[in-house]
Design an enzyme around this catalytic site. Structure first.
Site, mmCIF file in Angstrom:
data_model
loop_
_atom_site.group_PDB
_atom_site.id
_atom_site.type_symbol
_atom_site.label_atom_id
_atom_site.label_comp_id
_atom_site.label_asym_id
_atom_site.label_seq_id
_atom_site.Cartn_x
_atom_site.Cartn_y
_atom_site.Cartn_z
ATOM 1 N N HIS A 1 -8.440 -4.060 -7.864
ATOM 2 C CA HIS A 1 -8.423 -2.598 -7.957
ATOM 3 C C HIS A 1 -8.781 -2.190 -9.389
ATOM 4 C CE1 HIS A 1 -6.005 -3.133 -4.333
ATOM 5 N NE2 HIS A 1 -6.101 -1.838 -4.087
ATOM 6 N N CYS B 1 -3.451 6.960 -4.927
ATOM 7 C CA CYS B 1 -3.175 5.521 -4.898
ATOM 8 C C CYS B 1 -1.740 5.228 -5.329
ATOM 9 C CB CYS B 1 -4.153 4.730 -5.758
ATOM 10 S SG CYS B 1 -3.996 2.933 -5.563
ATOM 11 N N CYS C 1 0.856 -1.182 0.000
ATOM 12 C CA CYS C 1 0.000 0.000 0.000
ATOM 13 C C CYS C 1 0.892 1.232 0.000
ATOM 14 C CB CYS C 1 -0.930 -0.010 1.212
ATOM 15 S SG CYS C 1 -2.051 1.407 1.276
#
Length: 310
Positions: free
Chosen positions: A208, A236, A88
């Protein structure tokens, strides 16, 4: 009464909850091995941390772990309301900023172990953070989907630490006041991918979905649907990494060339990539802000102690 100690931050509007104490011991294996133990034996702790009533659909959790390597400052396992994340980007930026807030690191370069590999993060003097991500690549290009109500849609499949389906020609207006329609559209895309059996390499689940449009203040504006049906408030990090891989594959972005990625709410990451042999290494830069220091209380008499929907 069980207690979980956390630091909350947000990176470009996207929250990260860093767990610094209170989770069960996961042993001393790799982050990938510890993730499997957490998922298999202690998943209720993830649910208690990020599901309502203590969390929300948009919240990303980050479990701080002791690293294996002596040259790493931390290990981390990322998770959200639907499960676990290999990597992430916004969460790594939040992790580094939180470790600085706690006095555990100073400015400079730091190595962080994740379930998909070790990344390097640099804390700069202005407290922004650069993340040297895991290698990114495009797996397939111009993959056609038949989308009910929208006809044929084409997109690229790319890896940036998670699997993405990236669409530039979608006919949607990427704006904060259009989030509901964007969410419905990207959910339809994800369902169509699943129905068609379209995956990433080795059957990797594409969880995603990323839409792109022009932005007057950046090179691109995106909307990213994350696992668990929430959209990313930040640009992101892993999605920007996947985008860099696609741009490079198309010959539209050279090594070292800057790319500024805006999110649907207008926050931005700056990014570029380096080539190391045949690998494309994305480097992302953004800022996080501390929003809370908290202790989560888990009372066994609470009917929702392990989260609503658990």
């Amino acid at each position: 009464m069980k207690k979980i100690t956390v630091i909350d931050s947000h990176t470009g509007g996207e929250p990260t909850r860093l767990v610094i104490d209170g989770f069960p011991d996961l042993g001393r294996g790799s982050m990938a091995e510890r993730l499997q133990i957490l998922e298999r034996e202690h998943d209720q702790w993830r649910r208690a941390c990020v599901l309502e009533p203590r969390g929300s659909d948009v919240l990303v959790g980050a479990l701080l772990c002791q690293p294996q390597a002596g040259d790493a400052c931390a290990g981390v396992i990322f998770f959200n309301n639907s499960g676990y994340l290999g990597m992430c980007g916004h969460g790594t930026i939040g992790l580094v900023r939180s470790l600085y807030h706690l006095g555990r690191i100073d400015q400079g370069v730091h190595r962080i172990e994740t379930p998909v590999g070790t990344v390097e993060a640099t804390l700069h003097e202005d407290l922004s953070v650069s993340v040297r991500n895991v290698p990114a690549y495009r797996y397939r290009t111009q993959v056609m989907l038949q989308l009910p109500g929208h006809g044929k849609v084409h997109g690229d499949i790319a890896w940036g630490g998670n699997w993405f389906f990236l669409i530039s020609d979608h006919g949607q207006r990427i704006a904060l006041d259009n989030v509901e329609a964007l969410t419905h559209y990207t959910r339809d895309v994800r369902q169509a991918l699943e129905a068609a059996g379209i995956t990433g390499a080795e059957g990797g689940v594409i969880d995603h979905i990323e839409l792109f449009a022009d932005d007057p203040q950046a090179d691109s504006r995106n909307f990213v649907l994350c696992p668990g049906k929430a959209y990313d408030r930040s640009p992101c990090g892993t999605g920007t990494s996947a985008k860099l891989a696609c741009l490079a594959a198309d010959g539209k972005l050279a090594p070292g060339q800057a790319w500024r990625q805006a999110s649907v709410i207008g926050s931005q990451f700056s990014a570029h990539y380096e080539k190391v042999g045949e690998q494309l290494i994305p480097i992302l830069r953004g800022s996080a802000h501390i929003s809370a220091e908290a202790t989560l209380l888990l009372d066994d008499s609470d009917p929702f102690v392990w989260g609503i929907g658990s």
